[in-house]
Motif scaffolding. Sequence first.
Motif, mmCIF file in Angstrom:
data_model
loop_
_atom_site.group_PDB
_atom_site.id
_atom_site.type_symbol
_atom_site.label_atom_id
_atom_site.label_comp_id
_atom_site.label_asym_id
_atom_site.label_seq_id
_atom_site.Cartn_x
_atom_site.Cartn_y
_atom_site.Cartn_z
ATOM 1 N N SER A 557 0.836 -1.192 0.000
ATOM 2 C CA SER A 557 0.000 0.000 0.000
ATOM 3 C C SER A 557 0.873 1.244 0.000
ATOM 4 O O SER A 557 0.493 2.297 -0.480
ATOM 5 C CB SER A 557 -0.972 -0.012 1.177
ATOM 6 N N LYS A 558 2.075 1.087 0.514
ATOM 7 C CA LYS A 558 2.997 2.216 0.475
ATOM 8 C C LYS A 558 3.354 2.515 -0.973
ATOM 9 O O LYS A 558 3.334 3.657 -1.421
ATOM 10 C CB LYS A 558 4.257 1.861 1.266
ATOM 11 N N LYS A 559 3.676 1.455 -1.702
ATOM 12 C CA LYS A 559 4.042 1.632 -3.108
ATOM 13 C C LYS A 559 2.894 2.262 -3.881
ATOM 14 O O LYS A 559 3.087 3.170 -4.673
ATOM 15 C CB LYS A 559 4.385 0.271 -3.732
ATOM 16 N N GLU A 560 1.698 1.731 -3.643
ATOM 17 C CA GLU A 560 0.551 2.215 -4.399
ATOM 18 C C GLU A 560 0.215 3.662 -4.085
ATOM 19 O O GLU A 560 -0.298 4.374 -4.920
ATOM 20 C CB GLU A 560 -0.683 1.353 -4.096
ATOM 21 N N ASN A 561 0.507 4.040 -2.859
ATOM 22 C CA ASN A 561 0.025 5.358 -2.445
ATOM 23 C C ASN A 561 1.082 6.443 -2.381
ATOM 24 O O ASN A 561 0.753 7.601 -2.175
ATOM 25 C CB ASN A 561 -0.674 5.249 -1.097
ATOM 26 N N THR A 562 2.321 6.078 -2.500
ATOM 27 C CA THR A 562 3.340 7.098 -2.349
ATOM 28 C C THR A 562 3.313 8.154 -3.450
ATOM 29 O O THR A 562 3.271 9.334 -3.147
ATOM 30 C CB THR A 562 4.753 6.491 -2.276
ATOM 31 N N PRO A 563 3.320 7.764 -4.726
ATOM 32 C CA PRO A 563 3.551 8.807 -5.723
ATOM 33 C C PRO A 563 2.479 9.901 -5.706
ATOM 34 O O PRO A 563 2.800 11.062 -5.535
ATOM 35 C CB PRO A 563 3.548 8.061 -7.056
ATOM 36 N N ALA A 564 1.224 9.498 -5.835
ATOM 37 C CA ALA A 564 0.135 10.464 -5.893
ATOM 38 C C ALA A 564 0.564 11.706 -6.650
ATOM 39 O O ALA A 564 0.517 12.811 -6.141
ATOM 40 C CB ALA A 564 -0.328 10.846 -4.484
ATOM 41 N N PRO A 565 1.016 11.506 -7.886
ATOM 42 C CA PRO A 565 1.652 12.624 -8.571
ATOM 43 C C PRO A 565 0.626 13.621 -9.065
ATOM 44 O O PRO A 565 -0.051 13.391 -10.049
ATOM 45 C CB PRO A 565 2.368 11.949 -9.755
ATOM 46 N N SER A 566 0.522 14.691 -8.334
ATOM 47 C CA SER A 566 -0.387 15.732 -8.788
ATOM 48 C C SER A 566 0.469 16.843 -9.374
ATOM 49 O O SER A 566 0.917 17.722 -8.675
ATOM 50 C CB SER A 566 -1.234 16.254 -7.627
ATOM 51 N N ILE A 567 0.710 16.749 -10.660
ATOM 52 C CA ILE A 567 1.501 17.789 -11.321
ATOM 53 C C ILE A 567 0.607 19.010 -11.491
ATOM 54 O O ILE A 567 -0.472 18.904 -12.081
ATOM 55 C CB ILE A 567 1.938 17.288 -12.718
ATOM 56 N N PRO A 568 1.012 20.125 -10.933
ATOM 57 C CA PRO A 568 0.174 21.316 -11.040
ATOM 58 C C PRO A 568 -0.025 21.684 -12.505
ATOM 59 O O PRO A 568 0.891 21.507 -13.311
ATOM 60 C CB PRO A 568 0.990 22.405 -10.317
ATOM 61 N N PRO A 569 -1.213 22.149 -12.833
ATOM 62 C CA PRO A 569 -1.478 22.508 -14.232
ATOM 63 C C PRO A 569 -0.627 23.702 -14.667
ATOM 64 O O PRO A 569 -0.132 24.451 -13.830
ATOM 65 C CB PRO A 569 -2.958 22.866 -14.216
ATOM 66 N N GLN A 570 -0.512 23.838 -15.968
ATOM 67 C CA GLN A 570 0.282 24.950 -16.500
ATOM 68 C C GLN A 570 -0.325 26.275 -16.083
ATOM 69 O O GLN A 570 -1.536 26.441 -16.049
ATOM 70 C CB GLN A 570 0.302 24.836 -18.024
ATOM 71 N N LYS A 571 0.542 27.220 -15.780
ATOM 72 C CA LYS A 571 0.037 28.541 -15.402
ATOM 73 C C LYS A 571 -0.432 29.291 -16.638
ATOM 74 O O LYS A 571 -0.184 28.865 -17.771
ATOM 75 C CB LYS A 571 1.156 29.330 -14.723
ATOM 76 N N VAL A 572 -1.093 30.434 -16.381
ATOM 77 C CA VAL A 572 -1.597 31.210 -17.517
ATOM 78 C C VAL A 572 -0.437 31.679 -18.392
ATOM 79 O O VAL A 572 0.686 31.863 -17.925
ATOM 80 C CB VAL A 572 -2.399 32.447 -17.041
ATOM 81 N N GLU A 573 -0.759 31.888 -19.663
ATOM 82 C CA GLU A 573 0.268 32.252 -20.639
ATOM 83 C C GLU A 573 0.967 33.554 -20.254
ATOM 84 O O GLU A 573 0.368 34.461 -19.703
ATOM 85 C CB GLU A 573 -0.394 32.423 -22.005
ATOM 86 N N THR A 574 2.262 33.620 -20.563
ATOM 87 C CA THR A 574 3.005 34.841 -20.287
ATOM 88 C C THR A 574 3.722 35.243 -21.569
ATOM 89 O O THR A 574 3.567 34.607 -22.602
ATOM 90 C CB THR A 574 3.985 34.621 -19.126
ATOM 91 N N THR A 575 4.506 36.307 -21.525
ATOM 92 C CA THR A 575 5.186 36.767 -22.739
ATOM 93 C C THR A 575 6.688 36.748 -22.525
ATOM 94 O O THR A 575 7.168 36.707 -21.387
ATOM 95 C CB THR A 575 4.779 38.217 -23.072
ATOM 96 N N PHE A 576 7.393 36.821 -23.631
ATOM 97 C CA PHE A 576 8.851 36.843 -23.524
ATOM 98 C C PHE A 576 9.307 38.092 -22.778
ATOM 99 O O PHE A 576 10.209 38.064 -21.969
ATOM 100 C CB PHE A 576 9.486 36.796 -24.919
ATOM 101 N N ASP A 577 8.619 39.188 -23.080
ATOM 102 C CA ASP A 577 8.985 40.445 -22.414
ATOM 103 C C ASP A 577 8.890 40.306 -20.907
ATOM 104 O O ASP A 577 9.775 40.727 -20.170
ATOM 105 C CB ASP A 577 8.043 41.572 -22.871
ATOM 106 N N GLU A 578 7.780 39.694 -20.499
ATOM 107 C CA GLU A 578 7.598 39.550 -19.053
ATOM 108 C C GLU A 578 8.681 38.664 -18.459
ATOM 109 O O GLU A 578 9.232 38.944 -17.410
ATOM 110 C CB GLU A 578 6.215 38.970 -18.759
ATOM 111 N N PHE A 579 8.986 37.584 -19.193
ATOM 112 C CA PHE A 579 10.029 36.702 -18.705
ATOM 113 C C PHE A 579 11.363 37.426 -18.638
ATOM 114 O O PHE A 579 12.137 37.255 -17.694
ATOM 115 C CB PHE A 579 10.159 35.461 -19.596
ATOM 116 N N SER A 580 11.609 38.283 -19.624
ATOM 117 C CA SER A 580 12.901 38.966 -19.681
ATOM 118 C C SER A 580 13.142 39.883 -18.499
ATOM 119 O O SER A 580 14.271 40.258 -18.204
ATOM 120 C CB SER A 580 12.997 39.793 -20.964
ATOM 121 N N LYS A 581 12.054 40.229 -17.831
ATOM 122 C CA LYS A 581 12.220 41.090 -16.654
ATOM 123 C C LYS A 581 12.964 40.368 -15.537
ATOM 124 O O LYS A 581 13.529 40.984 -14.644
ATOM 125 C CB LYS A 581 10.850 41.524 -16.128
#
Length: 681
Positions: A557-581
């Motif tokens: 049960s440890k094996k079955e329950n450990t990962p529980a991989p909840s990868i957070p969804p992608q965040k809202v779109e951003t721009t290169f300009d914003e990233f460049s800051k």
Amino acid sequence: MPNSFKRTLVTAALPYANGPVHIGHLAGCYLPADIYVRYLRSIGSDVKFICGSDEHGVPITIKAKKEGITPQQVVDKYHKIMGDAFNEFGISFDIYSRTSNKTHHQTASDFFKTLYDKGGFTEQVTEQYYDEEAKQFLADRYITGTCPKCANPNAYGDQCEKCGSTLNATDLIDARSTLSGSKPVLKQTKNWFLPLDKLQPKIKAYIDLHSNWKPNVYGQCKSWIESGDGLQPRAMTRDLDWGVKVPVAGADGKVLYVWFDAPIGYISATKELLPNNWKDYWQNKESRLIHFIGKDNIVFHCIIFPAMLMEHGEFVLPDNVPANEFLNLEGEKISTSRNWAVWLHEYLQEFKGQQDVLRYMLCSNAPETKDNDFTWKDLQTKNNSELVAILGNFVNRTVVLTHKFYNGKVPAAEKFSKEDMIVLEELAKFPSKISEPLEHFKFREAISELMNLARLGNKYLADTEPWKLIKTDEERVKTIMNIALQITTNLAILSEPFLPFTSKKLFSFLNINPLTWLFAKKTNNLPTNHVIGKEELLFAKIEDEQIQLQLQKLENSKKENTPAPSIPPQKVETTFDEFSKMDIRVGTILEAERVPKTDKLLKLKIDTGIDVRTVVSGIAEWYKPEDIIGVQVSILANLAPRKIKGIESQGMILMAENTQGELSFVVPTKKDKTNNGSIVK
RNA sequence: UGCGGGAUAGAGCAGGGGUAGCUCGUUGGGCUCAUAACCCAAAGGUCGGGUGUUCGAAUCACCCUCCCGCUACCA
């Protein structure tokens, strides 16, 4: 039991009907309660033992939604599983009721109405998050968002598990409903609060009267009352459609807070059990009310429920609340969601007829004064070297010898030697040796005394050696065996509260009707020439394979329950300009030290190529200071400085976080080609 | 952060100012009725660390470390 009381009402925490019962529940609450009640019955006290399923509250509605069934179907399922398991395990409730039934709704509703009419509540309008898709208000726990303090995107509405800060749901940035994923809106709602702040003096006086409670319980209560701002008003109604309807005008779509209605469940169940005289147990000063609970429930049973009862006015208050601490399993916290538990209904199936083994284990290892650990290895040891080797073996020796020497007929005790007198004297002490700790809720001590009685028996046989004497002094052997049988009878009587199945077997070996506690003092329970039953082993050895099997099950049960991989969804779109800051650089850690009085913080000195600066980073759980000197890291250099624990942090180290929340530096792979100050883009 | 509980022989616990105790485990012996069970004996602890109060501290006071829990819906 104090003589001033004529009867006792014992309650065991109402288990929440969204999952089965596990060993933690048993050790913390149901088993000690059952032992206590069985003991009181055995000494002839007037006692009632009350329990039932707690079937309201948000988590049940969530579970129902998840499984596509109604809340009623959820609670029906678990009510049955729990009720059956308790019953088979020998938890001897006088009634196992449930809070979804009519009597309870009526009782809880009336109770609320009484307080309401007395002006016992204050009304407050607050803004709460509302999920328009799911069409319901959201409890704090069902809202997630970004923590305003540490920017953790998965903070809960009540608390951020990353930085540990306590939050209001309204503090969260980008709040989302975990029910539908939609963005909740704020809506005004009116609820009724129990003004615990105003009641504080009364509650304090009540607690002060009970300084004899267990230290963990009394200490907790004092702590709540005296620390910080003291008690706060607490909402007794919720916006929800599953529960007891709030019985006043203008309360459509509202139900009683599950913790308001649950303890009233004790009252409803008593009513159901004793429609005509339930008041004897609840509204009569000669009645003693005792709540068995786990430590997480202390505040509700020692403060909120007594406050409710006080305000109502007609009820007695809890006389004692012997809460236990928690039981761990193989060194880790028991967890329903991770399936890290020993489920009672599964144990009963896999260890058929071995209820008392678990009862013995959980009682002798009960978390009475601090958290304890349950291991399967311990259970095996306790079974094999105590139940089998000491108790089972003594009984077996006695029964076998009686059959061998006398064809099962109880021999007469003729002349008592000095040795016999001493043993009989010792024997006579056991009823009180066991009852004294029991009356003070010291179950471990009580059950160890029970085992000592079996030890006394073994020693007596070893000292007198009837199997040798039978060849030379038959008369003497009669007395010896008579005494051994008396010890066995006392074991049958005194084991009943702890090991009811064993007790029953013992009485059937002895071929007499079950006797109560008071008979333990008598020496004539087995008449001369009474024929006892056939021998049969009381306990079976538990082999290594069985233990391995259980450990394997947990491992799985440890094996079955450990990962529980909840990868957070992608965040809202951003721009290169914003990233460049973002000015991200490669830097090297020059110095590192723990920030005192914190668990997670390291103070780092970083060569960024631009300069050498101080950064405070929450990575102490993952990196030791001495290991990271000279390590290259990525740093967000133009982040506004911020004071953390009084130290100005000038930048932020970039970390990769896996689904388990473990952190790792984000580093360049070609160390020799990335000088300090290299730009990350 | 604050508060509560805890830290005692290999393991699990009890004791709360005056030769450190119990159960299991270990070692040696006895016994053979009994589920290789039972009985006896021994080894094993500077009672988490430090400072203080005291004639005397595991026990009281102060400080520190570590574990657990609570800070308001999982026993």
